[in-house]
Design an enzyme around this catalytic site. Structure first.
Site, PDB file in Angstrom:
ATOM      1  N   LYS A   1      37.519  37.365  33.869  1.00 57.81           N
ATOM      2  CA  LYS A   1      37.086  36.808  35.159  1.00 57.81           C
ATOM      3  C   LYS A   1      37.675  37.498  36.373  1.00 57.81           C
ATOM      4  O   LYS A   1      37.727  36.931  37.466  1.00 57.81           O
ATOM      5  CB  LYS A   1      37.350  35.288  35.250  1.00 57.81           C
ATOM      6  CG  LYS A   1      36.928  34.476  34.070  1.00 57.81           C
ATOM      7  CD  LYS A   1      35.632  34.887  33.453  1.00 57.81           C
ATOM      8  CE  LYS A   1      34.427  34.575  34.300  1.00 57.81           C
ATOM      9  NZ  LYS A   1      33.213  35.219  33.681  1.00 57.81           N
TER      10      LYS A   1
ATOM     11  N   GLY B   1      36.460  40.448  37.550  1.00 53.07           N
ATOM     12  CA  GLY B   1      35.467  41.327  38.174  1.00 53.07           C
ATOM     13  C   GLY B   1      35.029  42.478  37.271  1.00 53.07           C
ATOM     14  O   GLY B   1      34.580  43.520  37.755  1.00 53.07           O
TER      15      GLY B   1
ATOM     16  N   HIS C   1      39.590  43.403  27.418  1.00 57.92           N
ATOM     17  CA  HIS C   1      40.507  42.422  28.016  1.00 57.92           C
ATOM     18  C   HIS C   1      41.886  42.499  27.348  1.00 57.92           C
ATOM     19  O   HIS C   1      42.727  41.630  27.570  1.00 57.92           O
ATOM     20  CB  HIS C   1      39.960  40.998  27.848  1.00 57.92           C
ATOM     21  CG  HIS C   1      38.740  40.701  28.672  1.00 57.92           C
ATOM     22  ND1 HIS C   1      38.602  41.117  29.973  1.00 57.92           N
ATOM     23  CD2 HIS C   1      37.601  40.006  28.391  1.00 57.92           C
ATOM     24  CE1 HIS C   1      37.432  40.708  30.443  1.00 57.92           C
ATOM     25  NE2 HIS C   1      36.806  40.028  29.501  1.00 57.92           N
TER      26      HIS C   1
ATOM     27  N   ARG D   1      42.739  40.242  39.898  1.00 62.02           N
ATOM     28  CA  ARG D   1      42.214  39.266  40.857  1.00 62.02           C
ATOM     29  C   ARG D   1      43.265  38.191  41.109  1.00 62.02           C
ATOM     30  O   ARG D   1      44.052  37.867  40.203  1.00 62.02           O
ATOM     31  CB  ARG D   1      40.951  38.620  40.273  1.00 62.02           C
ATOM     32  CG  ARG D   1      40.213  37.709  41.229  1.00 62.02           C
ATOM     33  CD  ARG D   1      38.973  37.122  40.568  1.00 62.02           C
ATOM     34  NE  ARG D   1      38.139  36.425  41.547  1.00 62.02           N
ATOM     35  CZ  ARG D   1      37.031  35.766  41.234  1.00 62.02           C
ATOM     36  NH1 ARG D   1      36.613  35.736  39.974  1.00 62.02           N
ATOM     37  NH2 ARG D   1      36.338  35.145  42.166  1.00 62.02           N
TER      38      ARG D   1
ATOM     39  N   PHE E   1      26.990  41.201  44.861  1.00 62.79           N
ATOM     40  CA  PHE E   1      26.866  39.979  44.068  1.00 62.79           C
ATOM     41  C   PHE E   1      25.404  39.514  44.003  1.00 62.79           C
ATOM     42  O   PHE E   1      24.876  39.247  42.922  1.00 62.79           O
ATOM     43  CB  PHE E   1      27.754  38.880  44.653  1.00 62.79           C
ATOM     44  CG  PHE E   1      27.663  37.582  43.904  1.00 62.79           C
ATOM     45  CD1 PHE E   1      28.341  37.402  42.710  1.00 62.79           C
ATOM     46  CD2 PHE E   1      26.878  36.548  44.391  1.00 62.79           C
ATOM     47  CE1 PHE E   1      28.240  36.209  42.002  1.00 62.79           C
ATOM     48  CE2 PHE E   1      26.771  35.353  43.694  1.00 62.79           C
ATOM     49  CZ  PHE E   1      27.455  35.179  42.502  1.00 62.79           C
TER      50      PHE E   1
ATOM     51  N   MET F   1      23.201  41.797  41.875  1.00 60.97           N
ATOM     52  CA  MET F   1      23.505  41.707  40.431  1.00 60.97           C
ATOM     53  C   MET F   1      23.044  40.366  39.861  1.00 60.97           C
ATOM     54  O   MET F   1      22.553  40.291  38.748  1.00 60.97           O
ATOM     55  CB  MET F   1      25.005  41.910  40.194  1.00 60.97           C
ATOM     56  CG  MET F   1      25.437  43.362  40.329  1.00 60.97           C
ATOM     57  SD  MET F   1      27.174  43.599  39.931  1.00 60.97           S
ATOM     58  CE  MET F   1      27.165  43.396  38.153  1.00 60.97           C
TER      59      MET F   1
ATOM     60  N   ARG G   1      28.559  33.436  39.253  1.00 57.58           N
ATOM     61  CA  ARG G   1      28.706  32.049  39.672  1.00 57.58           C
ATOM     62  C   ARG G   1      28.748  31.994  41.204  1.00 57.58           C
ATOM     63  O   ARG G   1      27.777  31.648  41.827  1.00 57.58           O
ATOM     64  CB  ARG G   1      29.975  31.452  39.037  1.00 57.58           C
ATOM     65  CG  ARG G   1      30.089  29.945  39.112  1.00 57.58           C
ATOM     66  CD  ARG G   1      31.440  29.489  38.553  1.00 57.58           C
ATOM     67  NE  ARG G   1      32.570  30.046  39.297  1.00 57.58           N
ATOM     68  CZ  ARG G   1      33.140  29.473  40.352  1.00 57.58           C
ATOM     69  NH1 ARG G   1      32.717  28.311  40.772  1.00 57.58           N
ATOM     70  NH2 ARG G   1      34.160  30.050  40.966  1.00 57.58           N
ATOM     71  N   LYS G   2      29.880  32.367  41.802  1.00 61.63           N
ATOM     72  CA  LYS G   2      29.993  32.341  43.271  1.00 61.63           C
ATOM     73  C   LYS G   2      30.310  33.719  43.851  1.00 61.63           C
ATOM     74  O   LYS G   2      29.826  34.085  44.893  1.00 61.63           O
ATOM     75  CB  LYS G   2      31.115  31.381  43.678  1.00 61.63           C
ATOM     76  CG  LYS G   2      30.688  29.940  43.822  1.00 61.63           C
ATOM     77  CD  LYS G   2      31.765  29.189  44.597  1.00 61.63           C
ATOM     78  CE  LYS G   2      31.242  27.874  45.122  1.00 61.63           C
ATOM     79  NZ  LYS G   2      32.313  27.154  45.849  1.00 61.63           N
ATOM     80  N   GLY G   3      31.206  34.424  43.154  1.00 63.01           N
ATOM     81  CA  GLY G   3      31.565  35.768  43.611  1.00 63.01           C
ATOM     82  C   GLY G   3      32.275  35.792  44.954  1.00 63.01           C
ATOM     83  O   GLY G   3      32.051  36.688  45.762  1.00 63.01           O
TER      84      GLY G   3
HETATM   85  P1  A3P Z   1      33.373  33.531  40.008  1.00 59.31           P
HETATM   86  O1  A3P Z   1      33.349  32.699  38.766  1.00 59.31           O
HETATM   87  O2  A3P Z   1      34.521  33.190  40.902  1.00 59.31           O
HETATM   88  O3  A3P Z   1      32.072  33.490  40.735  1.00 59.31           O
HETATM   89  P2  A3P Z   1      34.141  39.061  34.925  1.00 59.31           P
HETATM   90  O4  A3P Z   1      33.029  40.018  35.167  1.00 59.31           O
HETATM   91  O5  A3P Z   1      35.454  39.725  34.725  1.00 59.31           O
HETATM   92  O6  A3P Z   1      33.787  38.086  33.860  1.00 59.31           O
HETATM   93  O7  A3P Z   1      34.353  38.228  36.281  1.00 59.31           O
HETATM   94  C1  A3P Z   1      33.399  37.296  36.711  1.00 59.31           C
HETATM   95  C2  A3P Z   1      33.693  36.929  38.146  1.00 59.31           C
HETATM   96  O8  A3P Z   1      33.348  38.031  38.996  1.00 59.31           O
HETATM   97  C3  A3P Z   1      32.841  35.745  38.625  1.00 59.31           C
HETATM   98  O9  A3P Z   1      33.620  35.051  39.582  1.00 59.31           O
HETATM   99  C4  A3P Z   1      31.657  36.474  39.226  1.00 59.31           C
HETATM  100  O10 A3P Z   1      30.895  35.719  40.110  1.00 59.31           O
HETATM  101  C5  A3P Z   1      32.361  37.624  39.929  1.00 59.31           C
HETATM  102  N1  A3P Z   1      31.443  38.728  40.224  1.00 59.31           N
HETATM  103  C6  A3P Z   1      30.552  39.307  39.393  1.00 59.31           C
HETATM  104  N2  A3P Z   1      29.865  40.265  40.018  1.00 59.31           N
HETATM  105  C7  A3P Z   1      30.330  40.309  41.280  1.00 59.31           C
HETATM  106  C8  A3P Z   1      29.999  41.106  42.418  1.00 59.31           C
HETATM  107  N3  A3P Z   1      29.052  42.028  42.379  1.00 59.31           N
HETATM  108  N4  A3P Z   1      30.705  40.880  43.554  1.00 59.31           N
HETATM  109  C9  A3P Z   1      31.666  39.947  43.614  1.00 59.31           C
HETATM  110  N5  A3P Z   1      32.003  39.161  42.573  1.00 59.31           N
HETATM  111  C10 A3P Z   1      31.349  39.340  41.414  1.00 59.31           C
END
Ligand code: A3P
Length: 288
Positions: A42, A44, A97, A119, A218, A221, A248-250
């Site tokens: 999580k 990014g 990971h 993060r 975000f 994608m 989700r929120k990003g």
């Molecule tokens: P949130 O749950 O806070 O929205 P991972 O890819 O390591 O699983 O991380 C997922 C997290 O990165 C999620 O956070 C997701 O929304 C965020 N994320 C994915 N793509 C993104 C983007 N292009 N810009 C910013 N955040 C992004």
């Protein structure tokens, strides 16, 4: 725990990472031009993978010879996956990971390039909480409070966030390592893409950099993920192949919508106690 999680080396792993595979990580045959994309869940990972795919693809347009093979995570599946990886063309972009200590030894001896994305741990915890709730490959969680306690004890998939960061501390200045921060990427994606292109030796025009930033935003994608079918061969995080669970929120600072004052206090005290000596921690935009 549940049938979805097992423990290896004292660290909880999804059963999508088989014990046999985790036992044989060191038999993975690295290539000098492998690029490793490392993160605690999580942080990014998918975002960075998208930037990198576009970065190499853009290079292909320029000289006709650049492309990259995004593989599944090194800890995902069973030992037969090494055979699959052996057959993939170079350069391979390999997500994982795993903490530094657990990385297959050849990746270290061959000095493969490694990009580690970090993060803010509060936002990471919140994001992982929602992932637990939404992801059928993870155990059911009833309450945020319970989850936060699990997170602080390191009783979540991939183990303790604190330990993960600490495992990279001694390698932050290695020539083959680039450390990136989610919050800095949010603030200035262009700058991060420049850092990545310098690190990987890929020349990009400012226009191309801008284009990559747009494509990996975000909203872009998320929209793309909604259009795509789930492809079990496309797994960036060992915990899912369903990209719709990712966007989700990003945002930065969603922790403020989840943490009570008391939880913030407890969390801050743990950071103070466990991360006091960490230089990496000092670079995290922690308050926002
Ligand atoms: P949130 O749950 O806070 O929205 P991972 O890819 O390591 O699983 O991380 C997922 C997290 O990165 C999620 O956070 C997701 O929304 C965020 N994320 C994915 N793509 C993104 C983007 N292009 N810009 C910013 N955040 C992004």
């Amino acid at each position: 725990q549940s049938a979805l999680v097992h423990t290896f080396n004292g660290i909880p792993f999804s059963t999508r990472s088989s014990k046999e595979l985790l036992h044989t990580l060191d038999s993975f045959e690295a290539r000098e031009d492998d690029v490793l994309l490392v993160s605690y869940p999580k942080s990014g990972t998918h975002w960075l993978a998208e930037i990198l795919k576009n970065l190499y693809r853009t290079q292909q347009g320029a000289n006709g010879c650049g492309t990259v093979t995004l593989t599944s995570p090194i800890e995902f599946g069973d030992p037969s996956k090494y055979e699959d990886l052996r057959n993939l063309p170079s350069p391979r972009l390999i997500p994982t990971h795993l903490n530094y200590k657990m990385l297959p030894v050849q990746l270290k001896t061959k000095k493969c390039k490694m990009i580690y994305i970090i993060r803010n741990p509060k936002d990471t915890a919140v994001s992982l909480y929602h992932y637990y709730k939404d992801n059928p490959n993870l155990p059911t969680i009833d309450k945020w409070t319970t989850f936060l306690e699990m997170f602080l004890r390191g009783e979540v998939v991939c183990g303790s966030w604190f330990d993960h960061i600490h495992s990279w501390e001694d390698h932050k200045n290695d020539d083959n390592v680039l450390i990136l921060y989610y919050e800095a990427m949010k603030k200035d994606a262009t700058r991060s893409i420049e850092q990545l292109s310098n690190f990987l030796g890929v020349n990009l025009t400012p226009e191309k950099i801008h284009e990559i930033a747009m494509k990996s935003s975000f909203s872009e994608m998320k929209e793309q993920a909604q259009k795509e079918n789930i492809n079990p061969n496309n797994t960036v995080c060992a915990l899912t192949s369903n990209k719709q669970l990712i966007f989700r929120k990003g945002t930065v600072g969603d922790w403020k919508n989840h943490f009570s004052t008391k939880q913030t206090k407890i969390f801050d005290a743990q950071i103070e106690e466990k991360m006091n000596s960490s230089q990496l921690m000092k670079c995290i935009e922690y308050e926002n």
